[in-house]
Design an enzyme around this catalytic site. Structure first.
Site, PDB file in Angstrom:
ATOM      1  N   LYS A   1      35.920  35.930 -42.349  1.00 17.12           N
ATOM      2  CA  LYS A   1      34.916  36.989 -42.295  1.00 17.12           C
ATOM      3  C   LYS A   1      35.049  37.839 -41.023  1.00 17.12           C
ATOM      4  O   LYS A   1      34.669  39.007 -41.003  1.00 17.12           O
ATOM      5  CB  LYS A   1      33.504  36.401 -42.355  1.00 17.12           C
ATOM      6  CG  LYS A   1      33.225  35.496 -43.555  1.00 17.12           C
ATOM      7  CD  LYS A   1      33.313  36.225 -44.875  1.00 17.12           C
ATOM      8  CE  LYS A   1      32.700  35.475 -46.039  1.00 17.12           C
ATOM      9  NZ  LYS A   1      33.475  34.295 -46.502  1.00 17.12           N
TER      10      LYS A   1
HETATM   11  C1  LIG Z   1      33.724  33.716 -47.726  1.00 20.82           C
HETATM   12  C2  LIG Z   1      34.781  32.685 -47.777  1.00 20.82           C
HETATM   13  C3  LIG Z   1      35.633  32.538 -48.889  1.00 20.82           C
HETATM   14  C4  LIG Z   1      35.454  33.360 -50.148  1.00 20.82           C
HETATM   15  O1  LIG Z   1      35.719  34.717 -49.944  1.00 20.82           O
HETATM   16  P1  LIG Z   1      35.124  35.806 -50.983  1.00 20.82           P
HETATM   17  O2  LIG Z   1      35.445  37.110 -50.396  1.00 20.82           O
HETATM   18  O3  LIG Z   1      33.644  35.535 -51.027  1.00 20.82           O
HETATM   19  O4  LIG Z   1      35.780  35.548 -52.283  1.00 20.82           O
HETATM   20  C5  LIG Z   1      36.632  31.598 -48.836  1.00 20.82           C
HETATM   21  N1  LIG Z   1      36.794  30.809 -47.758  1.00 20.82           N
HETATM   22  C6  LIG Z   1      36.004  30.915 -46.674  1.00 20.82           C
HETATM   23  C7  LIG Z   1      36.231  30.001 -45.536  1.00 20.82           C
HETATM   24  C8  LIG Z   1      34.984  31.860 -46.632  1.00 20.82           C
HETATM   25  O5  LIG Z   1      34.201  31.962 -45.558  1.00 20.82           O
END
Ligand SMILES: *Cc1c(COP(=O)(O)O)cnc(C)c1O
Length: 493
Positions: free
Chosen positions: A110
């Site tokens: 993120k």
């Molecule tokens: C948010 C997240 C995901 C999933 O990503 P999306 O964009 O919601 O599909 C996978 N792994 C981790 C560690 C995340 O924080």
């Protein structure tokens, strides 16, 4: 490049307005009216730094930003806050490469977008002469909340409220959030799962009376969830980046395609890969990897999206999602921008909890493949890859890693593939050590971290060190029905 709503083709806004609004007022999501093409050749792009590549890709969309403004955003975001100068290093794990997206401030992928979103949003506010304070409402499945707060903490003219499922995040994820500093940050646990938090946040966005009340008091809502296009665009960059690294390493010739395998929840990460492909990055299949909440896997198999099933709490909590919000964007693209068709499907999802697409629409999903890994397979993969290579994966990455193995087995497609590695194992030490059969006697965060350090020999990240003595600053818990009142309380007093 203008953006339009997935639910109203007449709702067309500038890039900066799309970022500022977050969600379209009609309940839809903003998508680019067309996909810009990469202007420079792969050879030229391959020599660029991460920042230069970010400029190249984002400027193609954000054409109402001046060069100076966009560069200021990029330089403000991608700096020493990342503990690797490459931002997104591509490393070899056995015979498959992993792109590590967890070198930012909060050690999850993120950070790749949320480190730049506050800059994009402030710039957009200035550009549109908005005199309102921005209130960021965010639902988190564990990682978005912390990364968004780290980005927005003490940014003047903004405040941020994060809702997380009380029993739906890892202990470290929760500690990261409740210790967040910054006078403008607010964290609220909810008695419900991520889907109910995200649905409620969307409802608050579309609550006309609440919006009006906020407006009269000088506030405006926006979103840090991947529903905001300002989250999605920065993620397009690292798909091009990883591709260029594969060329550099001689894994492919420039122009040959590679696959990506992406651990998926809200479909934001993998959708950025689709955008990269549409822009001309040579990508073959985007392999969508699910955990036991395999609503997307089932969709790709059957053409029916059906959320009527038990919500499973897994060791990959950031993928515990049954209503995958960005999938609406992909559906819109697959339906060739037919807003009426899209609205019908979304209406059916709201009323029946499911929808089925036509075979004609299904054809347009051929850029994707789908697999999933059960809890047992995920644990087994963490252990297996560690034993074979010494590399320790977090559970989300392990879902992708196992899914990739299953994909190869099923299809025989051995084209080079990059596994998108989305979190540091230090965010999930208990699950990881359990998988490795190395749980310490006393299970405290500290002992787990020390043990993981001893086993993995990976340096303990700064984000984890910082947690050690950080005081708890947030302890609100509310039912889902109390979310609106708490927003009013926090913002209006
Ligand atoms: C948010 C997240 C995901 C999933 O990503 P999306 O964009 O919601 O599909 C996978 N792994 C981790 C560690 C995340 O924080």
């Amino acid at each position: 490049m203008d953006f339009k709503s997935t639910r109203d083709e007449n709702n067309i806004v500038s890039p900066s307005m799309a970022i500022l609004q977050g969600l379209a007022a009609d309940g839809g999501l903003f998508v680019p009216v067309s996909f810009p093409k990469l202007e420079k050749d792969l050879g030229t792009l391959g020599k660029m730094s991460y920042q230069e590549l970010a400029y190249e890709i984002m400027s193609a969309y954000l054409d109402d930003f001046t060069d100076e403004d966009l560069w200021a955003c990029i330089n403000g975001a991608y700096d020493e806050k990342f503990d690797d100068p490459k931002m997104a290093p591509v490393v070899e794990v056995g015979n498959v490469d992993h792109m590590e997206l967890f070198h930012g401030k909060t050690i999850a992928f993120k950070d790749m977008a949320l480190s730049i979103l506050p800059y994009l949003m402030k710039t957009s506010a200035v550009m549109n002469k908005s005199d309102k304070d921005i209130v960021i409402l965010t639902a988190t499945s564990g990682d978005t909340g912390k990364a968004a707060m780290a980005g927005f903490a003490d940014v003047p003219g903004t405040s941020i409220i994060v809702f997380y499922p009380k029993n739906g995040v890892s202990s470290i994820q929760e500690r990261q959030m409740v210790t967040q500093s910054g006078e403008n940050t607010h964290v609220v646990a909810i008695e419900g799962n991520f889907d109910s938090a995200q649905t409620k946040v969307k409802e608050l966005f579309n609550d006309k009376a609440l919006r009006k009340e906020m407006d009269q008091n000088g506030f405006q809502f926006s979103s840090a969830n991947s529903m905001n296009i300002g989250r999605l665009l920065p993620q397009v960059v690292y798909y091009a980046w990883a591709y260029l690294r594969e060329v550099e390493k001689g894994k492919v010739l420039a122009g040959e395609t590679i696959n990506f395998c992406v651990p998926t929840g809200n479909f934001g990460d993998i959708l950025a890969g689709y955008y990269a492909k549409k822009m001309g990055v040579p990508i073959g299949k985007l392999i969508c990897a699910s955990n036991d909440n395999r609503v997307l896997y089932d969709f790709f198999r059957t053409g029916t999206y059906d959320r009527n099933r038990d919500f499973v709490l897994t060791i990959s909590p950031s993928m515990d999602i049954l209503i995958s919000s960005n999938f609406e964007r992909m559906l819109y693209h697959a339906a060739d921008g037919n807003t009426e068709e899209l609205k019908k499907l979304m209406g059916s999802l709201e009323s029946e909890g499911s929808y089925t697409v036509t075979p004609e629409v299904m054809v347009n999903f051929s850029d994707f493949a789908a697999e999933y890994a059960t809890e047992e397979e995920t644990m087994d993969q963490i252990r297996k890859v560690f034993e074979e290579t010494g590399y320790v994966m977090d559970p989300h990455t392990a879902v992708a890693s196992r899914s990739y193995d299953k994909y190869v087995e099923r299809t025989g497609d051995r084209s080079p593939c990059v596994i998108v590695s989305t979190a540091s194992p230090y965010k999930f030490p208990e699950a990881v050590l359990k998988a490795l059969g190395r749980l310490p006697e006393d299970i405290t965060d500290d002992s787990l971290i020390d043990k993981l350090n001893a086993v993995s020999k990976v340096l303990i990240p700064r984000a984890i060190h910082e947690l050690k003595d950080a005081p708890v600053r947030h302890d609100r818990v509310v039912p889902v029905d109390g979310m609106k009142e708490i927003v009013r309380n926090i913002i209006l007093g």
